[in-house]
Design a protein around this motif. Structure first.
Motif, PDB file in Angstrom:
ATOM      1  N   ALA A  48       0.840  -1.204   0.000  1.00 28.33           N
ATOM      2  CA  ALA A  48       0.000   0.000   0.000  1.00 28.33           C
ATOM      3  C   ALA A  48       0.874   1.253   0.000  1.00 28.33           C
ATOM      4  CB  ALA A  48      -0.941  -0.008   1.199  1.00 28.33           C
ATOM      5  N   ASN A  49       1.978   1.201   0.756  1.00 31.63           N
ATOM      6  CA  ASN A  49       2.914   2.336   0.770  1.00 31.63           C
ATOM      7  C   ASN A  49       3.581   2.509  -0.581  1.00 31.63           C
ATOM      8  OD1 ASN A  49       2.468   3.223   3.350  1.00 31.63           O
ATOM      9  ND2 ASN A  49       4.057   1.936   4.255  1.00 31.63           N
ATOM     10  N   ALA A  50       4.056   1.387  -1.143  1.00 29.74           N
ATOM     11  CA  ALA A  50       4.743   1.455  -2.436  1.00 29.74           C
ATOM     12  C   ALA A  50       3.790   1.928  -3.535  1.00 29.74           C
ATOM     13  CB  ALA A  50       5.321   0.086  -2.796  1.00 29.74           C
ATOM     14  N   TRP A  51       2.529   1.555  -3.432  1.00 27.76           N
ATOM     15  CA  TRP A  51       1.532   1.943  -4.438  1.00 27.76           C
ATOM     16  C   TRP A  51       1.020   3.358  -4.179  1.00 27.76           C
ATOM     17  CZ3 TRP A  51      -2.339  -2.342  -6.282  1.00 27.76           C
ATOM     18  CH2 TRP A  51      -1.608  -3.487  -6.670  1.00 27.76           C
ATOM     19  N   LYS A  52       1.392   3.927  -3.040  1.00 27.22           N
ATOM     20  CA  LYS A  52       0.891   5.238  -2.619  1.00 27.22           C
ATOM     21  C   LYS A  52      -0.644   5.275  -2.586  1.00 27.22           C
ATOM     22  CE  LYS A  52       4.867   8.059  -3.991  1.00 27.22           C
ATOM     23  NZ  LYS A  52       5.674   7.148  -4.840  1.00 27.22           N
ATOM     24  N   VAL A  53      -1.215   4.265  -1.970  1.00 27.43           N
ATOM     25  CA  VAL A  53      -2.674   4.200  -1.823  1.00 27.43           C
ATOM     26  C   VAL A  53      -3.016   3.988  -0.350  1.00 27.43           C
ATOM     27  CG1 VAL A  53      -3.040   3.288  -4.140  1.00 27.43           C
ATOM     28  CG2 VAL A  53      -2.755   1.700  -2.226  1.00 27.43           C
ATOM     29  N   ASP A  54      -4.268   4.223  -0.006  1.00 31.57           N
ATOM     30  CA  ASP A  54      -4.692   4.051   1.378  1.00 31.57           C
ATOM     31  C   ASP A  54      -4.871   2.578   1.724  1.00 31.57           C
ATOM     32  OD1 ASP A  54      -4.727   6.729   1.275  1.00 31.57           O
ATOM     33  OD2 ASP A  54      -6.832   7.000   1.810  1.00 31.57           O
ATOM     34  N   MET A  55      -5.389   1.817   0.758  1.00 31.33           N
ATOM     35  CA  MET A  55      -5.661   0.420   1.045  1.00 31.33           C
ATOM     36  C   MET A  55      -5.790  -0.390  -0.249  1.00 31.33           C
ATOM     37  SD  MET A  55      -8.931  -1.337   2.912  1.00 31.33           S
ATOM     38  CE  MET A  55      -9.792  -1.513   1.362  1.00 31.33           C
TER      39      MET A  55
ATOM     40  N   LEU B  91      -8.715  13.964  -1.974  1.00 31.38           N
ATOM     41  CA  LEU B  91      -8.418  15.233  -1.291  1.00 31.38           C
ATOM     42  C   LEU B  91      -8.018  14.908   0.140  1.00 31.38           C
ATOM     43  CD1 LEU B  91     -11.476  17.412  -2.384  1.00 31.38           C
ATOM     44  CD2 LEU B  91      -9.129  17.738  -3.121  1.00 31.38           C
ATOM     45  N   GLY B  92      -6.988  15.548   0.601  1.00 29.26           N
ATOM     46  CA  GLY B  92      -6.550  15.327   1.963  1.00 29.26           C
ATOM     47  C   GLY B  92      -5.781  14.013   2.087  1.00 29.26           C
ATOM     48  N   PRO B  93      -5.811  13.337   3.215  1.00 30.60           N
ATOM     49  CA  PRO B  93      -6.558  13.710   4.415  1.00 30.60           C
ATOM     50  C   PRO B  93      -5.864  14.801   5.227  1.00 30.60           C
ATOM     51  CG  PRO B  93      -5.364  11.660   4.784  1.00 30.60           C
ATOM     52  CD  PRO B  93      -5.073  12.093   3.368  1.00 30.60           C
ATOM     53  N   TRP B  94      -6.697  15.620   5.853  1.00 26.49           N
ATOM     54  CA  TRP B  94      -6.182  16.638   6.757  1.00 26.49           C
ATOM     55  C   TRP B  94      -6.569  16.268   8.181  1.00 26.49           C
ATOM     56  CZ3 TRP B  94      -9.250  18.223   2.464  1.00 26.49           C
ATOM     57  CH2 TRP B  94      -8.508  18.737   1.386  1.00 26.49           C
ATOM     58  N   LYS B  95      -5.711  16.657   9.076  1.00 27.19           N
ATOM     59  CA  LYS B  95      -6.016  16.435  10.502  1.00 27.19           C
ATOM     60  C   LYS B  95      -6.809  17.636  11.019  1.00 27.19           C
ATOM     61  CE  LYS B  95      -3.957  13.112  13.231  1.00 27.19           C
ATOM     62  NZ  LYS B  95      -4.267  12.005  13.210  1.00 27.19           N
ATOM     63  N   VAL B  96      -8.038  17.375  11.450  1.00 28.28           N
ATOM     64  CA  VAL B  96      -8.828  18.426  12.085  1.00 28.28           C
ATOM     65  C   VAL B  96      -9.083  17.959  13.509  1.00 28.28           C
ATOM     66  CG1 VAL B  96     -10.977  19.733  12.041  1.00 28.28           C
ATOM     67  CG2 VAL B  96      -9.890  19.072   9.893  1.00 28.28           C
TER      68      VAL B  96
ATOM     69  N   SER C 135      -8.789  15.768  16.344  1.00 26.90           N
ATOM     70  CA  SER C 135      -8.338  14.370  16.364  1.00 26.90           C
ATOM     71  C   SER C 135      -8.957  13.569  15.200  1.00 26.90           C
ATOM     72  CB  SER C 135      -8.685  13.739  17.710  1.00 26.90           C
ATOM     73  OG  SER C 135     -10.070  13.856  17.946  1.00 26.90           O
ATOM     74  N   TYR C 136      -9.649  14.270  14.278  1.00 31.73           N
ATOM     75  CA  TYR C 136     -10.277  13.580  13.151  1.00 31.73           C
ATOM     76  C   TYR C 136      -9.455  13.722  11.881  1.00 31.73           C
ATOM     77  CZ  TYR C 136     -14.416  13.531  16.124  1.00 31.73           C
ATOM     78  OH  TYR C 136     -15.288  13.338  17.160  1.00 31.73           O
ATOM     79  N   GLU C 137      -9.568  12.730  11.037  1.00 29.01           N
ATOM     80  CA  GLU C 137      -8.971  12.838   9.710  1.00 29.01           C
ATOM     81  C   GLU C 137     -10.086  13.138   8.720  1.00 29.01           C
ATOM     82  OE1 GLU C 137      -6.504   9.691   8.305  1.00 29.01           O
ATOM     83  OE2 GLU C 137      -4.758  10.674   9.198  1.00 29.01           O
ATOM     84  N   VAL C 138      -9.909  14.240   7.995  1.00 29.01           N
ATOM     85  CA  VAL C 138     -10.934  14.659   7.046  1.00 29.01           C
ATOM     86  C   VAL C 138     -10.353  14.609   5.641  1.00 29.01           C
ATOM     87  CG1 VAL C 138     -12.519  16.516   6.413  1.00 29.01           C
ATOM     88  CG2 VAL C 138     -11.878  16.197   8.802  1.00 29.01           C
TER      89      VAL C 138
END
Ligand SMILES: [Zn+2]
Length: 231
Positions: A121-128, A147-152, A154-157
């Motif tokens: 997943a890291n090598a593919w640059k994907v989340d899952m 888009l993102g994710p951004w930390k807002v 304690s949430y990831e948006v």
């Protein structure tokens, strides 16, 4: 409509002089029907914005479905040792020399998911990346961040996109894609490549692809895949 008292021409509402003869129209002759039609026109005039909104919402439903990502893994994930097992099998496959024989390799979906979970997943640059293995077919799900994710706090948006292909091994190394989806939106046949191409592009660019592409036969059962490799 307003009828001219001089020549009998029907004039549209809002006119003061007859379109044909130019005589002044008698507005006192407006009938109830005329007024009703006037009311109907003004209803549309005041409600057209609502109608546009309804249309926009109807058109946005497929887009909303597409972006409503399926981010759950398709099957459980194994341990670190499962990841290493898949890695070593694939390395063996890619380094197989002519004349060398390799026994059939079996992978469970948990093992494959362990292989994807961290390193791939890291090598593919994907989340899952997740696979589900079923009787006679398998499904691959890839989730990427659009888009993102951004930390807002304690949430990831962020906005995620999931692509999914369901494939059927057709004997030998042949695999046919039967179903594809983006998010919760199933793709019609001519649009399957929208989901397939990005997944395939990541797979082919992967160093382990050489091993997978040497499979001469793939069989799929519930929870496991059996790969035959001929040198
Ligand atoms: Zn007239």
């Amino acid at each position: 409509m307003l009828t001219c008292s001089k020549c009998g021409t029907e004039n549209p509402l809002g006119r003061v002089f007859c379109t044909k003869c130019g005589a002044k129209l008698d507005l006192g002759r407006l009938t109830k029907q005329d007024l009703d039609s006037q009311v109907k026109v003004s209803w549309l005039a005041t409600h057209w914005k609502n109608l546009v909104w309804i249309l926009v919402i109807i058109l946005l439903i497929p887009v909303g479905l597409a972006f409503w990502a399926r981010s759950q893994p398709l099957a459980g994930s194994g341990q670190k040792q499962d990841e290493r097992y898949v890695e070593s099998c694939l390395k063996q496959m890619m380094n197989l020399k002519p004349g060398q024989i390799m026994p059939n390799v079996q992978f469970t979906d948990a093992q494959i998911n362990a292989f994807f979970a961290e390193g791939r997943a890291n090598a593919w640059k994907v989340d899952m990346v997740s696979v589900g293995l079923y009787q006679g077919y398998f499904t691959v799900r890839m989730v990427t961040s659009v888009l993102g994710p951004w930390k807002v706090k304690s949430y990831e948006v962020g906005l995620k996109l999931s692509r999914e292909i369901t494939s059927v091994p057709m004997g030998g190394p042949r695999i046919e894609v039967r179903k594809a989806a983006i998010g919760h939106l199933p793709l019609p046949k001519p649009m399957v490549s929208l989901a397939l191409k990005p997944i395939l592009a990541k797979a082919v660019a992967d160093e382990y692809w050489k091993g997978i592409s040497r499979a001469s036969e793939i069989k799929c059962e519930s929870g496991r895949i059996i790969v035959t490799v001929k040198p």
